[in-house]
Design an enzyme around this catalytic site. Structure first.
Site, PDB file in Angstrom:
ATOM      1  N   CYS A 117      -4.600  -1.354  -2.186  1.00 27.42           N
ATOM      2  CA  CYS A 117      -4.570  -0.204  -2.373  1.00 27.42           C
ATOM      3  C   CYS A 117      -5.410   0.135  -3.487  1.00 27.42           C
ATOM      4  O   CYS A 117      -5.161  -0.591  -4.751  1.00 27.42           O
ATOM      5  CB  CYS A 117      -3.108   0.610  -2.420  1.00 27.42           C
ATOM      6  N   ASN A 118      -6.471   0.876  -3.431  1.00 30.25           N
ATOM      7  CA  ASN A 118      -7.326   0.981  -4.546  1.00 30.25           C
ATOM      8  C   ASN A 118      -6.972   1.924  -5.585  1.00 30.25           C
ATOM      9  O   ASN A 118      -6.823   1.500  -6.893  1.00 30.25           O
ATOM     10  CB  ASN A 118      -8.580   1.533  -4.232  1.00 30.25           C
ATOM     11  N   THR A 119      -6.182   2.926  -5.312  1.00 30.71           N
ATOM     12  CA  THR A 119      -5.390   3.785  -6.259  1.00 30.71           C
ATOM     13  C   THR A 119      -4.486   2.936  -7.111  1.00 30.71           C
ATOM     14  O   THR A 119      -4.339   3.160  -8.296  1.00 30.71           O
ATOM     15  CB  THR A 119      -4.811   4.948  -5.340  1.00 30.71           C
ATOM     16  N   THR A 162      -8.402   1.729   0.952  1.00 31.26           N
ATOM     17  CA  THR A 162      -8.201   0.982   2.350  1.00 31.26           C
ATOM     18  C   THR A 162      -7.778   1.794   3.573  1.00 31.26           C
ATOM     19  O   THR A 162      -7.809   1.041   4.601  1.00 31.26           O
ATOM     20  CB  THR A 162      -6.757  -0.075   1.795  1.00 31.26           C
ATOM     21  N   HIS A 163      -7.675   2.993   3.301  1.00 30.36           N
ATOM     22  CA  HIS A 163      -7.271   3.836   4.854  1.00 30.36           C
ATOM     23  C   HIS A 163      -8.652   4.260   5.176  1.00 30.36           C
ATOM     24  O   HIS A 163      -8.521   4.307   6.591  1.00 30.36           O
ATOM     25  CB  HIS A 163      -6.754   5.103   4.370  1.00 30.36           C
ATOM     26  N   TYR A 171      -0.911   8.499  -2.760  1.00 29.39           N
ATOM     27  CA  TYR A 171      -0.697   8.381  -4.197  1.00 29.39           C
ATOM     28  C   TYR A 171      -2.060   8.807  -4.781  1.00 29.39           C
ATOM     29  O   TYR A 171      -2.262   9.153  -5.952  1.00 29.39           O
ATOM     30  CB  TYR A 171      -0.993   6.967  -4.272  1.00 29.39           C
ATOM     31  N   GLY A 172      -3.022   9.209  -3.934  1.00 30.14           N
ATOM     32  CA  GLY A 172      -4.373   9.477  -4.587  1.00 30.14           C
ATOM     33  C   GLY A 172      -4.534  10.699  -5.300  1.00 30.14           C
ATOM     34  O   GLY A 172      -5.353  10.786  -6.290  1.00 30.14           O
ATOM     35  N   GLU A 195      -2.963   9.110   7.850  1.00 30.83           N
ATOM     36  CA  GLU A 195      -1.677   9.213   7.781  1.00 30.83           C
ATOM     37  C   GLU A 195      -0.927  10.260   8.821  1.00 30.83           C
ATOM     38  O   GLU A 195       0.011   9.855   9.445  1.00 30.83           O
ATOM     39  CB  GLU A 195      -0.883   9.490   6.228  1.00 30.83           C
ATOM     40  N   ASP A 218       0.869  -1.160   0.134  1.00 31.10           N
ATOM     41  CA  ASP A 218      -0.006   0.052  -0.141  1.00 31.10           C
ATOM     42  C   ASP A 218       0.837   1.371   0.035  1.00 31.10           C
ATOM     43  O   ASP A 218       2.175   1.036   0.296  1.00 31.10           O
ATOM     44  CB  ASP A 218      -0.961   0.023   1.172  1.00 31.10           C
ATOM     45  N   SER A 219       0.378   2.380  -0.370  1.00 30.83           N
ATOM     46  CA  SER A 219       1.126   3.567  -0.174  1.00 30.83           C
ATOM     47  C   SER A 219       1.063   4.009   0.957  1.00 30.83           C
ATOM     48  O   SER A 219       2.269   4.737   1.281  1.00 30.83           O
ATOM     49  CB  SER A 219       0.184   4.720  -0.917  1.00 30.83           C
TER      50      SER A 219
HETATM   51  N1  DGL Z   1      -4.803   3.150   0.559  1.00 28.43           N
HETATM   52  C1  DGL Z   1      -5.034   3.846  -0.857  1.00 28.43           C
HETATM   53  C2  DGL Z   1      -6.246   3.079  -1.548  1.00 28.43           C
HETATM   54  O1  DGL Z   1      -7.100   2.146  -1.216  1.00 28.43           O
HETATM   55  C3  DGL Z   1      -4.827   5.219  -0.969  1.00 28.43           C
HETATM   56  C4  DGL Z   1      -4.053   6.155  -0.310  1.00 28.43           C
HETATM   57  C5  DGL Z   1      -3.349   7.154  -0.877  1.00 28.43           C
HETATM   58  O2  DGL Z   1      -3.943   7.883  -1.415  1.00 28.43           O
HETATM   59  O3  DGL Z   1      -2.318   7.033  -1.059  1.00 28.43           O
HETATM   60  O4  DGL Z   1      -6.613   4.008  -2.678  1.00 28.43           O
END
Ligand code: DGL
Length: 276
Positions: free
Chosen positions: A73-75, A195-196, A42-43, A160, A10-11
Site C-alpha cells: 500500500c503506497n499510502t 496498488t488499487h 486510507y488515502g 472497492e 493493504d487497506s
Molecule cells: N492501495 C493503497 C495504496 O497503494 C491505497 C488505498 C486507500 O486509499 O486505502 O495507496
C-alpha cells in the site's frame, strides 16, 4: 526460530495486485494477506490515523508468525513505514522486517523514462506526503527527473465498490489523466502509485496517448523481494515454504471472498479479524 508466512498488508483489495505478482515470482513461500477493508480507504486519512492502523496490522501479522511484512500500500508506505522501521521495530523485535512499495518503484524509474518527465498517480495521502518526488531526488543522485503528481481520490472507492466498468469510473479516470497531462505534457512514464489502480488499468489506457508507458508496481516489488531474500539469507530462512496463501479481512469475509476472487481470477476463502 519458528518459520512463518510472509505478511502482505493493504487497506483493502489493492494489495492483491502485489500479492499476485509475488506469488508468481516466488510460489514456494507461504503468504498471509491482510486487507483492512472495514477501514478503507486510507488515502484521505491523516498521517496519525494511517500510522496507527498500519502499526496495528503489522503487529497482528507478527503475532500470527510473520517475520517479514510487505506494506503493499503506497499510502501506508508513505505515512507509516519510516516510523515503524525506525521507532517501533527496535522495540517490538529488531529481527523482524517491514518493507514498502515506494522505494522499489523509485529505483526503477530512471531506467524507464527517456524524456525524464514522470507522472505519479496516487491517493491524496501519497501525493501530499511528497514521498515520490523526495525519494526520486534522493535515490537518483545527479540525474534530474521531473516529477508531476496527480491525486485521484475517487479511484480507490471505484475499485472497492466494484464500479470499474461504469460511466462514472470513466468520468473520473479521464478527468485525472487530463489534469496530469495538462500540467506536464512531456510525461512519457506514468507510475500507478496506488496498488488499487492496476485493477483500473484497461480503463486508464483508454485515455492515455500511446507514447506513455504505464508502470505497475506488482512485478517490480516481486522482483525486488526475490532479490532481498537472496541478499538476506537470515530472513529467508525464517520464511516457511509450503506454497500456501491465506486471506484475512477486517470486513465481512464472504464479501471479501467474492471480490478478491474476482480480482485474482480464482476462488479463495477468507477469515475475519479485528484490529485494535
Ligand atoms: N492501495 C493503497 C495504496 O497503494 C491505497 C488505498 C486507500 O486509499 O486505502 O495507496
Amino acid at each position: 526460530m519458528k518459520q512463518g508466512p510472509i505478511g502482505i498488508f493493504d487497506s483493502g483489495y489493492g494489495g492483491l495486485t502485489i500479492l499476485k505478482e509475488i506469488v508468481k515470482e516466488l510460489p514456494q513461500y507461504d503468504y498471509l494477506y491482510l486487507g483492512d477493508n472495514a477501514r478503507t480507504p486510507y488515502g484521505t486519512r491523516s498521517f496519525d490515523v494511517v500510522y496507527q492502523y498500519t502499526l496495528q496490522a503489522v503487529k497482528r501479522l507478527f503475532d500470527m508468525g510473520c517475520h517479514l511484512v510487505i506494506l503493499a500500500c503506497n499510502t501506508a508506505s508513505a505515512k507509516a513505514l519510516r516510523s515503524i522501521q525506525q521507532r517501533d521495530l527496535p522495540l517490538i523485535d529488531p529481527n523482524r522486517r517491514v518493507l514498502g512499495v515506494i522505494r522499489p518503484s523509485v529505483e526503477e524509474i530512471p531506467l524507464l523514462t527517456k524524456s525524464k518527465h514522470v507522472g505519479i498517480l496516487g491517493t491524496q495521502g501519497t501525493v501530499l506526503s511528497e514521498s515520490y518526488p523526495m525519494e526520486i531526488e534522493k535515490l537518483n543522485n545527479g540525474l534530474k527527473v521531473n516529477v508531476t503528481q496527480e491525486a485521484c481520490p475517487m479511484w480507490v472507492p471505484l475499485v472497492e465498490n466494484q464500479e470499474i466498468d461504469t460511466p462514472g469510473a470513466e468520468y473520473f479516470i479521464q478527468k485525472n489523466i487530463d489534469n496530469l497531462l495538462t500540467k506536464a505534457p512531456e510525461i512519457d512514464t506514468l507510475v500507478l502509485a496506488c496498488t488499487h489502480y492496476p485493477l483500473l488499468r484497461s480503463k486508464i489506457e483508454q485515455f492515455l496517448p500511446e507514447n506513455i508507458q504505464l508502470i505497475e508496481q506488482g512485478p517490480i516489488v516481486a522482483k525486488k523481494l526475490k532479490d532481498y531474500l537472496y541478499r538476506h539469507p537470515e530472513m529467508e530462512i525464517n520464511c516457511s515454504t509450503l506454497g500456501s496463501v491465506k486471506y484475512l479481512t477486517t470486513e465481512n469475509p464472504s464479501v471479501f471472498e467474492n471480490k478478491a476472487g474476482f480480482f485474482l481470477g480464482q476462488q479463495i476463502t477468507a477469515s475475519q479479524i479485528t484490529l485494535d
